[in-house]
Scaffold this active site. Structure first.
Site, PDB file in Angstrom:
ATOM      1  N   TYR A  52      30.722  17.851 -26.814  1.00 15.28           N
ATOM      2  CA  TYR A  52      31.160  19.158 -27.300  1.00 15.28           C
ATOM      3  C   TYR A  52      31.194  20.142 -26.136  1.00 15.28           C
ATOM      4  CZ  TYR A  52      30.743  17.695 -32.207  1.00 15.28           C
ATOM      5  OH  TYR A  52      30.903  17.058 -33.421  1.00 15.28           O
ATOM      6  N   GLU A  53      31.958  21.191 -26.307  1.00 16.51           N
ATOM      7  CA  GLU A  53      32.266  22.123 -25.230  1.00 16.51           C
ATOM      8  C   GLU A  53      31.037  22.811 -24.636  1.00 16.51           C
ATOM      9  OE1 GLU A  53      35.122  26.044 -24.736  1.00 16.51           O
ATOM     10  OE2 GLU A  53      35.557  24.591 -26.320  1.00 16.51           O
ATOM     11  N   SER A  54      29.976  22.910 -25.409  1.00 18.86           N
ATOM     12  CA  SER A  54      28.766  23.571 -24.914  1.00 18.86           C
ATOM     13  C   SER A  54      28.012  22.735 -23.893  1.00 18.86           C
ATOM     14  CB  SER A  54      27.842  23.899 -26.091  1.00 18.86           C
ATOM     15  OG  SER A  54      27.628  22.745 -26.891  1.00 18.86           O
ATOM     16  N   GLY A  55      28.455  21.504 -23.649  1.00 24.21           N
ATOM     17  CA  GLY A  55      27.828  20.670 -22.628  1.00 24.21           C
ATOM     18  C   GLY A  55      26.977  19.541 -23.171  1.00 24.21           C
ATOM     19  N   GLY A 132      38.194  25.965 -24.778  1.00 25.16           N
ATOM     20  CA  GLY A 132      38.501  24.921 -23.804  1.00 25.16           C
ATOM     21  C   GLY A 132      39.745  24.127 -24.139  1.00 25.16           C
TER      22      GLY A 132
END
Length: 263
Positions: A52-55, A132
Protein backbone atom coordinates in the site's frame (compact mmCIF):
# COMPACT_ATOMS: atom_id res chain seq x y z
CA UNK A 1 -25.47 -21.42 -8.53
CA UNK A 2 -27.50 -18.85 -10.48
CA UNK A 3 -27.04 -15.17 -11.27
CA UNK A 4 -29.53 -14.37 -8.50
CA UNK A 5 -27.18 -15.69 -5.83
CA UNK A 6 -24.75 -12.76 -5.90
CA UNK A 7 -24.77 -9.03 -6.51
CA UNK A 8 -23.04 -7.13 -9.34
CA UNK A 9 -20.61 -5.67 -6.78
CA UNK A 10 -19.72 -9.14 -5.56
CA UNK A 11 -19.22 -10.34 -9.13
CA UNK A 12 -16.94 -7.36 -9.81
CA UNK A 13 -14.77 -7.95 -6.74
CA UNK A 14 -14.46 -11.68 -7.34
CA UNK A 15 -13.77 -11.35 -11.08
CA UNK A 16 -11.06 -8.80 -10.27
CA UNK A 17 -9.50 -11.04 -7.64
CA UNK A 18 -9.13 -13.88 -10.14
CA UNK A 19 -6.79 -11.79 -12.28
CA UNK A 20 -4.11 -11.87 -9.57
CA UNK A 21 -1.58 -14.66 -9.12
CA UNK A 22 0.31 -16.09 -6.17
CA UNK A 23 3.59 -14.55 -7.37
CA UNK A 24 2.33 -11.01 -7.95
CA UNK A 25 3.74 -8.00 -6.14
CA UNK A 26 0.69 -5.75 -6.17
CA UNK A 27 0.44 -2.02 -5.43
CA UNK A 28 -3.07 -1.78 -3.99
CA UNK A 29 -5.52 1.10 -4.25
CA UNK A 30 -8.11 1.73 -1.53
CA UNK A 31 -11.72 0.67 -2.10
CA UNK A 32 -12.70 -1.98 -4.68
CA UNK A 33 -9.06 -2.75 -5.62
CA UNK A 34 -8.29 -3.50 -1.95
CA UNK A 35 -11.26 -5.86 -1.72
CA UNK A 36 -10.21 -7.72 -4.86
CA UNK A 37 -6.59 -8.07 -3.76
CA UNK A 38 -7.51 -9.39 -0.34
CA UNK A 39 -10.02 -11.88 -1.73
CA UNK A 40 -7.19 -13.21 -3.90
CA UNK A 41 -4.91 -13.43 -0.85
CA UNK A 42 -7.56 -15.30 1.14
CA UNK A 43 -8.37 -17.77 -1.65
CA UNK A 44 -6.14 -18.79 -4.56
CA UNK A 45 -3.12 -16.51 -4.00
CA UNK A 46 -2.02 -16.82 -0.35
CA UNK A 47 1.57 -15.80 -1.16
CA UNK A 48 0.74 -12.61 -3.07
CA UNK A 49 2.66 -9.57 -1.82
CA UNK A 50 0.34 -6.64 -1.17
CA UNK A 51 1.86 -3.17 -0.95
CA UNK A 52 0.00 0.00 0.00
CA UNK A 53 1.06 3.56 -0.69
CA UNK A 54 1.88 4.32 2.94
CA UNK A 55 4.90 2.00 2.69
CA UNK A 56 3.48 -1.24 4.09
CA UNK A 57 4.95 -4.31 2.38
CA UNK A 58 3.46 -7.80 2.57
CA UNK A 59 0.46 -6.59 4.51
CA UNK A 60 -2.33 -9.04 5.34
CA UNK A 61 -5.22 -7.04 6.79
CA UNK A 62 -8.00 -8.86 8.61
CA UNK A 63 -10.39 -6.07 7.58
CA UNK A 64 -10.39 -3.68 4.63
CA UNK A 65 -8.55 -0.42 5.42
CA UNK A 66 -10.34 2.91 5.49
CA UNK A 67 -7.33 4.62 3.92
CA UNK A 68 -3.64 4.05 3.22
CA UNK A 69 -2.97 5.38 6.73
CA UNK A 70 -5.15 2.76 8.44
CA UNK A 71 -3.23 1.13 11.30
CA UNK A 72 -4.49 -2.28 10.16
CA UNK A 73 -2.02 -2.15 7.28
CA UNK A 74 1.09 -1.42 9.34
CA UNK A 75 0.04 -3.85 12.09
CA UNK A 76 -0.15 -6.77 9.65
CA UNK A 77 2.74 -5.88 7.30
CA UNK A 78 6.03 -7.74 7.08
CA UNK A 79 7.72 -4.35 7.16
CA UNK A 80 6.96 -0.68 6.63
CA UNK A 81 9.29 1.59 4.67
CA UNK A 82 9.28 5.31 3.96
CA UNK A 83 7.08 6.63 1.18
CA UNK A 84 10.23 7.80 -0.60
CA UNK A 85 11.65 4.27 -0.59
CA UNK A 86 8.29 2.84 -1.61
CA UNK A 87 8.08 4.97 -4.75
CA UNK A 88 11.75 5.30 -5.70
CA UNK A 89 12.95 1.75 -4.99
CA UNK A 90 9.89 -0.46 -5.23
CA UNK A 91 7.64 1.28 -7.77
CA UNK A 92 10.04 3.21 -9.98
CA UNK A 93 12.53 0.37 -9.62
CA UNK A 94 10.21 -1.91 -11.56
CA UNK A 95 9.46 -4.33 -8.73
CA UNK A 96 5.65 -3.97 -8.86
CA UNK A 97 4.07 -6.53 -11.20
CA UNK A 98 0.52 -5.14 -10.91
CA UNK A 99 -0.78 -1.73 -9.94
CA UNK A 100 -4.46 -2.07 -8.99
CA UNK A 101 -6.42 1.18 -9.26
CA UNK A 102 -9.95 2.53 -8.99
CA UNK A 103 -11.31 5.53 -10.89
CA UNK A 104 -14.07 8.12 -10.91
CA UNK A 105 -13.90 8.61 -14.67
CA UNK A 106 -12.31 6.56 -17.44
CA UNK A 107 -12.16 7.04 -21.20
CA UNK A 108 -11.98 4.53 -24.04
CA UNK A 109 -8.18 4.35 -23.80
CA UNK A 110 -8.17 3.67 -20.03
CA UNK A 111 -6.97 7.12 -19.00
CA UNK A 112 -8.19 7.93 -15.47
CA UNK A 113 -9.62 10.92 -13.63
CA UNK A 114 -9.58 10.91 -9.83
CA UNK A 115 -9.24 14.68 -9.33
CA UNK A 116 -12.43 16.64 -10.14
CA UNK A 117 -15.77 16.24 -11.89
CA UNK A 118 -16.57 19.41 -13.82
CA UNK A 119 -14.45 22.52 -14.18
CA UNK A 120 -11.25 22.39 -12.13
CA UNK A 121 -11.72 25.86 -10.60
CA UNK A 122 -15.41 25.34 -9.89
CA UNK A 123 -15.98 21.57 -9.82
CA UNK A 124 -19.24 19.74 -9.30
CA UNK A 125 -17.32 17.22 -7.19
CA UNK A 126 -13.84 17.51 -5.69
CA UNK A 127 -12.34 13.99 -5.67
CA UNK A 128 -9.50 12.61 -3.49
CA UNK A 129 -6.89 13.39 -6.14
CA UNK A 130 -4.20 11.38 -7.84
CA UNK A 131 -2.12 10.39 -4.83
CA UNK A 132 0.31 7.81 -6.18
CA UNK A 133 -1.93 6.74 -9.06
CA UNK A 134 -0.08 8.66 -11.81
CA UNK A 135 3.19 6.97 -10.82
CA UNK A 136 1.51 3.58 -10.35
CA UNK A 137 -0.03 3.74 -13.84
CA UNK A 138 3.34 4.59 -15.39
CA UNK A 139 5.78 2.47 -13.39
CA UNK A 140 3.93 -0.77 -12.57
CA UNK A 141 4.67 -3.54 -15.05
CA UNK A 142 0.94 -3.52 -15.84
CA UNK A 143 -2.18 -1.93 -14.40
CA UNK A 144 -5.61 -3.32 -13.54
CA UNK A 145 -8.59 -1.03 -12.98
CA UNK A 146 -11.90 -1.77 -11.29
CA UNK A 147 -14.96 0.50 -11.12
CA UNK A 148 -18.72 0.50 -11.59
CA UNK A 149 -20.13 1.34 -15.00
CA UNK A 150 -22.17 4.50 -15.58
CA UNK A 151 -22.29 7.23 -18.20
CA UNK A 152 -20.99 9.63 -15.55
CA UNK A 153 -17.92 7.43 -15.13
CA UNK A 154 -17.35 6.08 -18.67
CA UNK A 155 -16.90 9.32 -20.58
CA UNK A 156 -15.84 10.48 -24.04
CA UNK A 157 -13.53 13.09 -22.51
CA UNK A 158 -12.15 13.20 -18.98
CA UNK A 159 -12.87 16.31 -16.92
CA UNK A 160 -9.31 16.04 -15.60
CA UNK A 161 -6.44 13.85 -16.82
CA UNK A 162 -5.00 12.33 -13.63
CA UNK A 163 -3.35 9.05 -14.66
CA UNK A 164 -1.99 8.06 -18.07
CA UNK A 165 -3.50 4.90 -19.50
CA UNK A 166 -2.97 4.53 -23.24
CA UNK A 167 -3.23 8.24 -23.96
CA UNK A 168 -4.58 8.74 -27.47
CA UNK A 169 -4.31 5.02 -28.19
CA UNK A 170 -1.95 3.04 -30.39
CA UNK A 171 1.71 3.51 -29.46
CA UNK A 172 1.17 6.69 -27.45
CA UNK A 173 2.78 5.22 -24.30
CA UNK A 174 5.90 4.30 -26.26
CA UNK A 175 6.05 7.73 -27.86
CA UNK A 176 5.86 9.25 -24.38
CA UNK A 177 8.85 7.14 -23.31
CA UNK A 178 6.79 4.92 -20.99
CA UNK A 179 8.08 1.35 -21.27
CA UNK A 180 5.52 -0.48 -19.08
CA UNK A 181 2.37 -2.18 -20.45
CA UNK A 182 -0.14 0.20 -18.87
CA UNK A 183 -3.76 -0.85 -18.29
CA UNK A 184 -4.24 -4.44 -19.44
CA UNK A 185 -7.52 -5.18 -17.66
CA UNK A 186 -10.67 -3.33 -16.59
CA UNK A 187 -13.17 -5.15 -14.38
CA UNK A 188 -16.59 -3.61 -13.78
CA UNK A 189 -19.88 -4.66 -12.24
CA UNK A 190 -21.08 -5.68 -15.73
CA UNK A 191 -18.12 -6.95 -17.72
CA UNK A 192 -14.43 -7.56 -18.22
CA UNK A 193 -12.60 -5.30 -20.67
CA UNK A 194 -9.16 -5.49 -22.29
CA UNK A 195 -7.41 -3.01 -24.59
CA UNK A 196 -7.27 -3.89 -28.28
CA UNK A 197 -3.73 -5.12 -29.07
CA UNK A 198 -3.24 -2.48 -31.77
CA UNK A 199 -5.53 0.49 -31.13
CA UNK A 200 -5.53 0.07 -27.30
CA UNK A 201 -9.24 0.94 -27.20
CA UNK A 202 -11.02 -0.86 -24.38
CA UNK A 203 -12.97 -3.86 -25.65
CA UNK A 204 -15.47 -6.04 -23.77
CA UNK A 205 -14.17 -9.61 -23.70
CA UNK A 206 -16.55 -11.11 -21.13
CA UNK A 207 -20.05 -10.30 -19.90
CA UNK A 208 -20.99 -11.11 -16.33
CA UNK A 209 -23.92 -13.54 -15.91
CA UNK A 210 -27.25 -11.88 -16.65
CA UNK A 211 -25.65 -8.90 -18.43
CA UNK A 212 -26.39 -7.99 -22.05
CA UNK A 213 -24.53 -5.96 -24.65
CA UNK A 214 -27.38 -3.46 -24.53
CA UNK A 215 -27.00 -3.00 -20.78
CA UNK A 216 -23.27 -2.39 -21.16
CA UNK A 217 -23.82 0.19 -23.89
CA UNK A 218 -26.42 2.01 -21.79
CA UNK A 219 -23.76 2.74 -19.16
CA UNK A 220 -21.02 3.98 -21.49
CA UNK A 221 -20.77 7.33 -23.32
CA UNK A 222 -18.95 5.99 -26.38
CA UNK A 223 -19.79 3.23 -28.89
CA UNK A 224 -18.62 0.08 -27.12
CA UNK A 225 -16.49 -2.49 -28.91
CA UNK A 226 -17.20 -6.15 -28.16
CA UNK A 227 -14.81 -9.01 -28.79
CA UNK A 228 -15.59 -11.39 -31.63
CA UNK A 229 -14.98 -14.14 -29.07
CA UNK A 230 -17.19 -12.72 -26.33
CA UNK A 231 -17.27 -14.92 -23.23
CA UNK A 232 -19.43 -15.16 -20.11
CA UNK A 233 -17.66 -14.59 -16.80
CA UNK A 234 -17.77 -17.72 -14.61
CA UNK A 235 -20.10 -17.29 -11.62
CA UNK A 236 -18.54 -16.93 -8.15
CA UNK A 237 -17.82 -20.13 -6.29
CA UNK A 238 -19.21 -20.78 -2.83
CA UNK A 239 -15.71 -20.27 -1.39
CA UNK A 240 -15.23 -16.92 -3.13
CA UNK A 241 -18.60 -15.62 -1.96
CA UNK A 242 -18.08 -16.89 1.58
CA UNK A 243 -14.64 -15.26 1.85
CA UNK A 244 -15.86 -11.95 0.41
CA UNK A 245 -18.92 -11.76 2.64
CA UNK A 246 -16.95 -12.67 5.76
CA UNK A 247 -14.37 -10.00 4.91
CA UNK A 248 -17.09 -7.39 4.42
CA UNK A 249 -18.79 -8.40 7.70
CA UNK A 250 -15.52 -8.15 9.66
CA UNK A 251 -14.82 -4.78 8.07
CA UNK A 252 -18.24 -3.36 8.88
CA UNK A 253 -18.02 -4.58 12.48
CA UNK A 254 -14.49 -3.26 12.97
CA UNK A 255 -15.34 0.17 11.59
CA UNK A 256 -18.34 0.28 13.93
CA UNK A 257 -16.04 -0.52 16.85
CA UNK A 258 -17.00 -4.19 17.22
CA UNK A 259 -14.36 -6.38 15.64
CA UNK A 260 -15.53 -9.85 14.64
CA UNK A 261 -12.97 -12.64 15.18
CA UNK A 262 -11.62 -14.28 12.02
CA UNK A 263 -13.29 -17.63 11.37
Amino acid sequence: MTAQDFTPDEMMAIAASRALSNTDVCFVGIGPPSAACNIARLTHAPDITLIYESGTIGTAPDVLPLSIGDGELCDTALTTVSVTEMFRYWLQGGKITVGFLGAAQIDRFANINTTVVGDYDNPKVRLPGGGGAPEISSSSQETYITMKQSKRGFVEKLDFFTSFGHGEGGDHRTRMGITTKGPTLLITDLAIWKPDPVTKELTVVSLHPGTTKERVQQTVSWAVRFSDDLQETPVPTEEELSVLRALKARTAAAHAGNRVPTA
